[in-house]
Design an enzyme around this catalytic site. Structure first.
Site, PDB file in Angstrom:
ATOM      1  CG  ASN A 150      -0.349  -0.017   2.495  1.00 22.68           C
ATOM      2  OD1 ASN A 150       0.666  -0.681   2.699  1.00 22.68           O
ATOM      3  ND2 ASN A 150      -0.902   0.729   3.420  1.00 22.68           N
ATOM      4  CD  GLU A 248       4.050  -1.849  13.495  1.00 23.53           C
ATOM      5  OE1 GLU A 248       2.873  -1.482  13.643  1.00 23.53           O
ATOM      6  OE2 GLU A 248       4.898  -1.730  14.387  1.00 23.53           O
ATOM      7  CB  CYS A 282      -2.388   0.218   8.045  1.00 30.50           C
ATOM      8  SG  CYS A 282      -1.001   1.321   8.332  1.00 30.50           S
ATOM      9  CD  GLU A 461       7.595  -0.773  11.773  1.00 32.56           C
ATOM     10  OE1 GLU A 461       6.850   0.030  11.199  1.00 32.56           O
ATOM     11  OE2 GLU A 461       8.153  -1.719  11.187  1.00 32.56           O
TER      12      GLU A 461
HETATM   13  P1  NAD Z   1       0.098  -9.383   3.085  1.00 33.61           P
HETATM   14  O1  NAD Z   1       0.131  -9.882   4.466  1.00 33.61           O
HETATM   15  O2  NAD Z   1      -0.653 -10.184   2.072  1.00 33.61           O
HETATM   16  O3  NAD Z   1       1.577  -9.251   2.492  1.00 33.61           O
HETATM   17  C1  NAD Z   1       2.561  -8.477   3.127  1.00 33.61           C
HETATM   18  C2  NAD Z   1       3.928  -9.029   2.748  1.00 33.61           C
HETATM   19  O4  NAD Z   1       4.057 -10.342   3.305  1.00 33.61           O
HETATM   20  C3  NAD Z   1       4.137  -9.169   1.246  1.00 33.61           C
HETATM   21  O5  NAD Z   1       5.468  -8.859   0.932  1.00 33.61           O
HETATM   22  C4  NAD Z   1       3.864 -10.644   1.025  1.00 33.61           C
HETATM   23  O6  NAD Z   1       4.491 -11.176  -0.120  1.00 33.61           O
HETATM   24  C5  NAD Z   1       4.433 -11.247   2.291  1.00 33.61           C
HETATM   25  N1  NAD Z   1       3.909 -12.573   2.641  1.00 33.61           N
HETATM   26  C6  NAD Z   1       2.745 -13.136   2.258  1.00 33.61           C
HETATM   27  N2  NAD Z   1       2.634 -14.372   2.777  1.00 33.61           N
HETATM   28  C7  NAD Z   1       3.751 -14.593   3.509  1.00 33.61           C
HETATM   29  C8  NAD Z   1       4.217 -15.687   4.302  1.00 33.61           C
HETATM   30  N3  NAD Z   1       3.516 -16.807   4.430  1.00 33.61           N
HETATM   31  N4  NAD Z   1       5.395 -15.549   4.949  1.00 33.61           N
HETATM   32  C9  NAD Z   1       6.112 -14.408   4.856  1.00 33.61           C
HETATM   33  N5  NAD Z   1       5.728 -13.347   4.094  1.00 33.61           N
HETATM   34  C10 NAD Z   1       4.555 -13.438   3.434  1.00 33.61           C
HETATM   35  O7  NAD Z   1      -0.428  -7.905   3.163  1.00 33.61           O
HETATM   36  P2  NAD Z   1      -0.725  -6.919   1.952  1.00 33.61           P
HETATM   37  O8  NAD Z   1      -1.996  -7.353   1.295  1.00 33.61           O
HETATM   38  O9  NAD Z   1       0.503  -6.753   1.139  1.00 33.61           O
HETATM   39  O10 NAD Z   1      -0.963  -5.542   2.726  1.00 33.61           O
HETATM   40  C11 NAD Z   1      -2.184  -5.150   3.258  1.00 33.61           C
HETATM   41  C12 NAD Z   1      -2.235  -5.374   4.745  1.00 33.61           C
HETATM   42  O11 NAD Z   1      -1.151  -4.740   5.373  1.00 33.61           O
HETATM   43  C13 NAD Z   1      -3.485  -4.807   5.392  1.00 33.61           C
HETATM   44  O12 NAD Z   1      -3.979  -5.738   6.317  1.00 33.61           O
HETATM   45  C14 NAD Z   1      -2.975  -3.569   6.119  1.00 33.61           C
HETATM   46  O13 NAD Z   1      -3.726  -3.168   7.235  1.00 33.61           O
HETATM   47  C15 NAD Z   1      -1.612  -4.020   6.514  1.00 33.61           C
HETATM   48  N6  NAD Z   1      -0.757  -2.878   6.788  1.00 33.61           N
HETATM   49  C16 NAD Z   1      -0.435  -2.604   8.080  1.00 33.61           C
HETATM   50  C17 NAD Z   1       0.366  -1.513   8.382  1.00 33.61           C
HETATM   51  C18 NAD Z   1       0.739  -1.177   9.798  1.00 33.61           C
HETATM   52  O14 NAD Z   1       1.636  -0.374   9.975  1.00 33.61           O
HETATM   53  N7  NAD Z   1       0.114  -1.761  10.793  1.00 33.61           N
HETATM   54  C19 NAD Z   1       0.834  -0.695   7.342  1.00 33.61           C
HETATM   55  C20 NAD Z   1       0.469  -1.010   6.043  1.00 33.61           C
HETATM   56  C21 NAD Z   1      -0.313  -2.106   5.769  1.00 33.61           C
END
Ligand code: NAD
Length: 480
Positions: A150, A248, A282, A461
């Site tokens: 995002n 996060e 997020c 963080e």
């Molecule tokens: P996601 O969990 O699908 O993917 C995030 C990352 O993890 C990607 O690089 C992905 O390839 C990797 N990943 C996926 N499966 C994995 C596994 N089994 N092991 C290790 N890595 C793996 O999330 P997304 O769809 O990319 O992002 C959206 C989500 O992120 C939303 O839920 C949003 O709220 C959250 N988010 C949180 C914050 C925060 O600071 N709390 C900030 C931004 C986004």
């Protein structure tokens, strides 16, 4: 077609398997570059490079590390236009957002930690005449940094910069959905003179590259930002290996608007906090609670303003809402609009895909959507949608709104709108979240702790929190 390459041991290289994945431009719905479909063998190569680089980098004087990281920050600033265009094409976000928020913040992340490290000191605890303790805070080794789509470069650099600043080496994985600016960052790191192996970027899928990083025995630290479900998978692998974890995760943030707010400020900011980056931040407020006295007036003004938002070509200066990041994500968000209808919600505006003309006809555009009439505890109000969809609900008392605001499994951020200082303090203290903004939203000071409670995350963080996370404290007690 451009083939993105991995950045391993200071070089840009193809994945060992020779396989690639499609990278899609969401504003036109078409493949425009290829991403390495890396696997555990590439992660192994990257980890070996990072292990080999660690002894020298961790002993490099902090002033020298600082200068290299500052150079990276300057080069990001010098390449603002190129990076912002790449981010907008890869993600679908308005170019003006990438230019004013994403890329400047990525530069700030490097600059902030490049300078923070110069002021980072460890503690000393005197036991009067008996003994003195001092605490060393030492780099740990190879850190795994995994980030989402995002805010691609913004969040990628938010992890990498502190990890490198304190003297760790890194194996990092950007999202496979938005890999381009991480690739451009590898070129910048080479130009900045970052020694080989200090930062390694492996592109590819989560269940291959991400899982290989998480389970690698030589990577003792994992910093992850992404979805709560992925976070659980990471804990289940990394927990039993006793890795240090920062997670996060998702959110379902409440935006609480009291009768006594500054109406115009609350209105303007709520439009922004609901739909900035197509609602894919997020920290976006997705449940809007408005006190009864101003509910109807606020609702009408809010709907009017949201209907005026311009959806379209992310490169157009006047665009407010670009494309959502992918076809599956578009379908997921639309499925929540359907769910909301089934749960008895009334769509006040939006609710549909937008089909643009010409080149953009296959892009993933969604109308900003406001839904009314839902119970606070229905699925639409409890599950993260992460798109341009918000719900609006009336409330009467402070107690009632706190109960509803705190009712989800998430606890990331919240906004509170009131001109009553005592009430602001009271409500802020009683919200079960990691971050509260009063009469503002997404106003960030990089020194402050950033993160969530409950299923929104583990750890913090930001500021010295990140420097503490990426170092291991060792206490030394000397008897006098
Ligand atoms: P996601 O969990 O699908 O993917 C995030 C990352 O993890 C990607 O690089 C992905 O390839 C990797 N990943 C996926 N499966 C994995 C596994 N089994 N092991 C290790 N890595 C793996 O999330 P997304 O769809 O990319 O992002 C959206 C989500 O992120 C939303 O839920 C949003 O709220 C959250 N988010 C949180 C914050 C925060 O600071 N709390 C900030 C931004 C986004």
């Amino acid at each position: 077609m451009l083939k993105i390459r991995n950045y391993i041991n200071g070089e840009l290289i193809a994945p060992i398997s020779g396989n690639y994945l499609d990278n899609i431009n969401p504003s036109i719905g078409k493949v425009y570059s290829l991403i390495p479909d890396s696997d555990e063998n590439d992660v192994q190569l990257a980890t070996q490079a990072a292990l080999a680089a660690f002894p020298t980098w961790s002993k490099t004087p902090k002033e020298k590390r600082s200068r290299i990281l500052q150079k990276i920050a300057f080069l990001i600033e010098d390449n603002l236009d190129k990076l912002a265009e790449a981010e907008s094409i890869d993600n679908g976000k308005p170019l003006k957002l990438a230019k004013t928020v994403d890329i400047p913040r990525a530069a700030s992340n490097f600059n902030f930690y490049a300078t923070a490290i110069l002021h980072f000191a460890s503690e000393s605890h005197s036991m009067e005449d008996t003994a003195i303790n001092y605490t060393l805070r030492e780099p740990i080794g190879v850190c795994g940094c995994i980030s989402p789509w995002n805010l691609p470069l913004y969040l990628f650099s938010w992890k990498i910069a502190p990890a490198l600043a304190v003297g760790n080496t890194v194996v990092a994985k950007p999202s496979e959905i938005t890999p381009m600016t991480a690739y451009l960052l590898s070129e910048i790191c080479m130009e900045a003179g970052l020694p080989k192996g200090v930062l390694n970027i492996v592109h590819g899928l989560g269940h291959k590259v991400g899982a290989a990083i998480t389970s690698h025995p030589d990577i003792p630290v994992i910093s992850f930002t992404g979805g709560t479900v992925t976070g659980k998978q990471i804990i289940s692998t990394a927990g039993p290996m006793f890795k240090k974890l920062s997670l996060e995760l998702g959110g379902k943030n409440p935006n609480i608007i009291f009768d006594d707010c500054n109406f115009e400020d609350a209105l303007r900011t709520t439009v922004h906090s609901s739909f900035a980056n197509q609602g894919q931040i997020c920290l976006c407020g997705s449940r809007i609670f408005v006190q009864k006295g101003i509910y109807e007036k606020f609702k009408k003004a809010f709907v009017d303003k949201v209907k005026d938002l311009k959806i379209g070509n992310p490169f157009d200066e006047n665009t407010n809402i670009g494309a959502v990041v992918s076809q599956p994500h578009l379908e997921k968000v639309l499925s929540y609009v359907e769910l909301a209808k089934q749960e008895g919600g009334k769509i006040l505006c939006g609710g549909n895909r937008v089909l643009l003309d010409g080149k953009f006809s296959e892009g993933y555009y969604l109308q900003p959507t406001i839904i009314e009439g839902l119970a606070f505890n229905c699925r639409t109000n409890q599950e993260e949608i992460f798109g341009p969809v918000v719900t609006i609900m009336p409330f009467e008392t402070e107690e009632e709104v706190l109960m509803m605001a705190n009712s989800t499994k998430y606890g990331l951020a919240s906004s509170v709108w009131t001109e009553n200082l005592k009430k602001a303090h009271r409500v802020a203290a009683n919200l079960h979240v990691g971050i509260v903004w009063v009469n503002t939203w997404l106003l960030r000071d990089l020194r402050t702790p950033f993160g969530g409670v409950k299923q929104s995350g583990v750890g913090r963080e930001g500021g010295f929190e990140a420097l503490h996370f990426f170092t291991e404290p060792k206490n030394i007690c000397i008897k006098l």
